[in-house]
Scaffold this active site. Sequence first.
Site, PDB file in Angstrom:
ATOM      1  N   GLU A 210      -5.247   2.430  -7.358  1.00 13.67           N
ATOM      2  CA  GLU A 210      -5.864   3.362  -6.221  1.00 13.67           C
ATOM      3  C   GLU A 210      -6.818   4.101  -6.618  1.00 13.67           C
ATOM      4  O   GLU A 210      -7.526   4.713  -5.861  1.00 13.67           O
ATOM      5  CB  GLU A 210      -4.403   4.413  -6.161  1.00 13.67           C
ATOM      6  CG  GLU A 210      -3.029   3.766  -5.627  1.00 13.67           C
ATOM      7  CD  GLU A 210      -1.917   4.464  -5.771  1.00 13.67           C
ATOM      8  OE1 GLU A 210      -1.320   4.807  -4.705  1.00 13.67           O
ATOM      9  OE2 GLU A 210      -1.770   4.736  -6.757  1.00 13.67           O
TER      10      GLU A 210
ATOM     11  N   THR B 294      -1.722  -8.158  -6.413  1.00 15.23           N
ATOM     12  CA  THR B 294      -2.606  -7.346  -7.474  1.00 15.23           C
ATOM     13  C   THR B 294      -2.887  -8.145  -8.631  1.00 15.23           C
ATOM     14  O   THR B 294      -3.735  -7.942  -9.423  1.00 15.23           O
ATOM     15  CB  THR B 294      -2.378  -5.792  -7.807  1.00 15.23           C
ATOM     16  OG1 THR B 294      -1.039  -5.964  -8.208  1.00 15.23           O
ATOM     17  CG2 THR B 294      -2.414  -4.745  -6.389  1.00 15.23           C
TER      18      THR B 294
ATOM     19  N   PHE C 281       0.884  -1.256  -0.032  1.00 14.73           N
ATOM     20  CA  PHE C 281      -0.035   0.056  -0.067  1.00 14.73           C
ATOM     21  C   PHE C 281       0.844   1.183  -0.173  1.00 14.73           C
ATOM     22  O   PHE C 281       0.216   2.506   0.067  1.00 14.73           O
ATOM     23  CB  PHE C 281      -0.661   0.113   1.087  1.00 14.73           C
ATOM     24  CG  PHE C 281      -1.684  -1.371   1.434  1.00 14.73           C
ATOM     25  CD1 PHE C 281      -2.570  -1.519   0.312  1.00 14.73           C
ATOM     26  CD2 PHE C 281      -1.872  -2.044   2.676  1.00 14.73           C
ATOM     27  CE1 PHE C 281      -3.393  -2.986   0.311  1.00 14.73           C
ATOM     28  CE2 PHE C 281      -2.388  -2.959   2.699  1.00 14.73           C
ATOM     29  CZ  PHE C 281      -3.235  -3.545   1.581  1.00 14.73           C
TER      30      PHE C 281
ATOM     31  N   PRO D 224     -10.404  -8.555 -16.462  1.00 17.12           N
ATOM     32  CA  PRO D 224     -11.747  -8.109 -15.474  1.00 17.12           C
ATOM     33  C   PRO D 224     -11.797  -8.733 -14.086  1.00 17.12           C
ATOM     34  O   PRO D 224     -12.318  -8.006 -13.377  1.00 17.12           O
ATOM     35  CB  PRO D 224     -12.862  -8.341 -16.196  1.00 17.12           C
ATOM     36  CG  PRO D 224     -12.593  -9.478 -17.443  1.00 17.12           C
ATOM     37  CD  PRO D 224     -10.783  -9.305 -17.698  1.00 17.12           C
TER      38      PRO D 224
ATOM     39  N   ARG E 207      -7.878   0.610 -21.109  1.00 22.30           N
ATOM     40  CA  ARG E 207      -7.959  -0.785 -21.264  1.00 22.30           C
ATOM     41  C   ARG E 207      -8.007  -1.640 -20.137  1.00 22.30           C
ATOM     42  O   ARG E 207      -6.863  -1.666 -19.407  1.00 22.30           O
ATOM     43  CB  ARG E 207      -6.994  -1.159 -22.504  1.00 22.30           C
ATOM     44  CG  ARG E 207      -7.503  -2.374 -23.131  1.00 22.30           C
ATOM     45  CD  ARG E 207      -6.575  -2.743 -24.372  1.00 22.30           C
ATOM     46  NE  ARG E 207      -6.886  -3.959 -25.053  1.00 22.30           N
ATOM     47  CZ  ARG E 207      -5.996  -4.647 -25.823  1.00 22.30           C
ATOM     48  NH1 ARG E 207      -4.819  -3.987 -25.882  1.00 22.30           N
ATOM     49  NH2 ARG E 207      -6.528  -5.525 -26.608  1.00 22.30           N
ATOM     50  N   ILE E 208      -8.954  -2.336 -19.942  1.00 20.64           N
ATOM     51  CA  ILE E 208      -8.888  -3.260 -18.627  1.00 20.64           C
ATOM     52  C   ILE E 208      -8.471  -4.822 -19.322  1.00 20.64           C
ATOM     53  O   ILE E 208      -8.936  -5.305 -20.248  1.00 20.64           O
ATOM     54  CB  ILE E 208     -10.408  -3.580 -18.258  1.00 20.64           C
ATOM     55  CG1 ILE E 208     -11.040  -2.086 -17.714  1.00 20.64           C
ATOM     56  CG2 ILE E 208     -10.328  -4.695 -17.162  1.00 20.64           C
ATOM     57  CD1 ILE E 208     -10.161  -1.513 -16.612  1.00 20.64           C
ATOM     58  N   LEU E 209      -7.362  -5.123 -18.729  1.00 18.40           N
ATOM     59  CA  LEU E 209      -6.518  -6.315 -19.142  1.00 18.40           C
ATOM     60  C   LEU E 209      -7.007  -7.653 -18.679  1.00 18.40           C
ATOM     61  O   LEU E 209      -6.997  -8.429 -19.245  1.00 18.40           O
ATOM     62  CB  LEU E 209      -5.016  -5.996 -18.937  1.00 18.40           C
ATOM     63  CG  LEU E 209      -4.397  -4.766 -19.159  1.00 18.40           C
ATOM     64  CD1 LEU E 209      -2.967  -4.785 -19.069  1.00 18.40           C
ATOM     65  CD2 LEU E 209      -4.625  -4.384 -20.869  1.00 18.40           C
TER      66      LEU E 209
ATOM     67  N   ILE F  46       2.809  -7.558  -5.977  1.00 17.25           N
ATOM     68  CA  ILE F  46       2.137  -7.165  -4.620  1.00 17.25           C
ATOM     69  C   ILE F  46       1.137  -7.688  -4.247  1.00 17.25           C
ATOM     70  O   ILE F  46       0.218  -7.237  -3.069  1.00 17.25           O
ATOM     71  CB  ILE F  46       2.316  -5.595  -4.193  1.00 17.25           C
ATOM     72  CG1 ILE F  46       1.551  -4.962  -5.308  1.00 17.25           C
ATOM     73  CG2 ILE F  46       3.923  -5.546  -4.712  1.00 17.25           C
ATOM     74  CD1 ILE F  46       1.632  -3.321  -4.888  1.00 17.25           C
TER      75      ILE F  46
ATOM     76  N   THR G 299      -9.085  -9.860 -12.062  1.00 15.68           N
ATOM     77  CA  THR G 299      -8.251  -8.704 -11.123  1.00 15.68           C
ATOM     78  C   THR G 299      -8.517  -7.350 -11.038  1.00 15.68           C
ATOM     79  O   THR G 299      -8.562  -6.630 -10.010  1.00 15.68           O
ATOM     80  CB  THR G 299      -6.798  -8.963 -11.453  1.00 15.68           C
ATOM     81  OG1 THR G 299      -6.693  -8.422 -12.922  1.00 15.68           O
ATOM     82  CG2 THR G 299      -6.328 -10.409 -11.540  1.00 15.68           C
TER      83      THR G 299
END
Length: 749
Positions: free
Chosen positions: A715, A493, A265, A641, A637-639, A491, A643
């Site tokens: 974030e 994500t 974080f 969906p 662009r969402i690589l 980390i 995650t």
Amino acid sequence: MADSRVASHVLPQALDNIIVNDAGEPISLNESGIGAPQTRQDGREKITGQALYAGEKAPSGTLHAVMVTSPIAKGRVTGIDGSRALATKGVLWVITLQDMPALGQSPVPPMSQSFLPMSDDSIRYEGQPLALVLAETLEQAEQGAALVDLTLQHDAALQMFDNTQGTMPRKENNGYAFAAIDLDEGDVDAAMNDATVDIDDIYVAPTRHHNMMEPSVTLAQWRGDELHMHDATQWTFGIRYALSGILQMAPEKIHVRCPFTGGGFGAKGYVWPHQLLAPLAAKISGRPVKLAIGREGCYTDSGYQPIVRSRLQLAADAQGKLAAIVHETENVSSMFDDYIEFGSAGSRSMYAAKALRTRSRIRDADVGTPTAMRAPHEGPGMFATESAMDELAYRLKMDPLELRLANYADTDLHSGKPFSSKKLREAYAEGARRIGWESRASEPRVRREGSKLIGLGMASAIMSTFRFASSARVALNADGTLDVEVGSQEIGTGTRTVFAQVAAERLGMPIERIRVSLGSTRLPETGGTFGSSSTLSVGSAIADAADALKKRIASLAGSESAPNPGQWSALLQERGIERLHAQGGFQLPGGVPFDAQGGESDYSMHTYGATFVEMEVDEALGLARMRRAVGCYSAGRILNPITARSQMIGGIIWGYGRAMLEVSAMDDRYGRYLSKNLSGVHLPVNADIPRNIDVSFIEEDDREASAIGARGIGELGEVGVAAAITNAIYHATGKRIRELPVHFEDLLG
């Protein structure tokens, strides 16, 4: 079997409408490559314990280190007696200032603070390391640390946030600045004088700590004149550069590994005292040394998000058009570093206005240096901006969403640049549709269900796009598998999976044949895993390396284009090649290593979102609960969906914690946090969070921001949530909350 049921039934249903077009219609998801709903490649390793973290490494002969820290916030060390500790079984060393070698300097960042641990006898904050105990076991080191006798000269005249004044950050000490400290655009005073309606209020977001699952830990070992480290970090190369300067070593002689990080974080983004003390202790003792800061150390050794006090002024005409925005912020920082929390970052680019003024000030205090924390700058600052916008809407008797649309910015107010891509209008519309905004009562205290008041609130979200120059290597093996190699960290994500997807799409290979190696300074260099920057920066470098590999394969085949991927393995075997590799990179304009908000580009770059929340309030008990949350985002662009959705849900929960629960309370008399463990700090748990958190993204492809069309999302989900919650509480109760977190007394009837 349980995993299979989750993967095959729950996830597809949840993803049916996660990505929508401009009209709010669901789009079909890819089956492979970018856009495919891929489960995490490292998931099995993590749940079965095969994924090893830094704290699980222990070469033969490893000593355990425990820091002896200062119980006071200001003063001097006049004596340290380690004799009782050294008389204890297993304790071998008590390292003090007198044992420390001469040290060089490292720029801030990547070093977290300019004051190096155990470099002189001054005490500058409570929890500062004063000595280091080395023992054969952790328990022996802890016992030894408790027996070290300190003689201290105590200075009780503490300077804290509430008893000092804001000052301009020092120009020679602003290594944390990524933007102009002050801004003036247009004639603010004239705009204020001509305004029909104005808002002028103070909003406060408190100090908070990171509390990641894995507290920081460092294992250091010297092999001749080379330093080898396993570290829980968000920036392996940052450690190398910081220690290179401090230890006066060539960077290539420092090797850092971090294949997995158990959350960060932001706390693991820079280099903190323990990451310097561990290699120094290993050098002094001649043995490997492991130094884990533990949960208490998360409150004193690895930074925090500072308290941010915002004065927000808005001036508008009768139709709600903004004439001026003034956002002045103050945040606490240490006496020796001017850490700036740019609370005005969102206000600089969010809305169209004739004039803008921002001021960033710090209040020096006898505390440690703050650091970035998930959604720094925009996170605490947009609580002020979006609360003030809600107040302005009620003052104008105008719908809060309509007010935002009336001030929609098509170009950046500060830079004047067009945006690289922005579909916030569509996000507003889709989020409003999903929450049922059109049925919302215009006045507060209208809707009741039994003893509870119900309210709807909303807020805009904006997050700066950070980009780092990065490099990558891909290698095709004769057996038909592909290796992707980058120095970036995982980390938690899902970047390991997304990186494989980028290579899969670019090369037309099945993702099952792709292995990703990361988390080592022996691999191609990347920026740190922070600022929501890794996917777009490192992913672009991987795409470039994949393109270079295709060219090599085409050359090998003697053709202008590469043959079908199914033929590649046979081609390599035919040529007697075991491994064919290619390098790639993501370069920024002007050859700079780092770019914020498109500063080196012709475009202003941000991510955007709209957050809508339904709250219920029981005034008799002073309780408020979130019943529903809807977030819709314009983020490139969402690589993946799966995650992506997980990250945004986590961000909304994180924002709920900021609004309703989290504060790291300090006793200003002693400069000491009242609780340094989770028993005294409130964090969201399952019972606090409703099941129905609805996340969606507007279909978008931003090739100005990155080669793969992506911007950062990690974030963004947090920004605006706190304001949406307190705005919903106002709609429910008519009570305006300007200081976080919300308290019982704020809600009582």
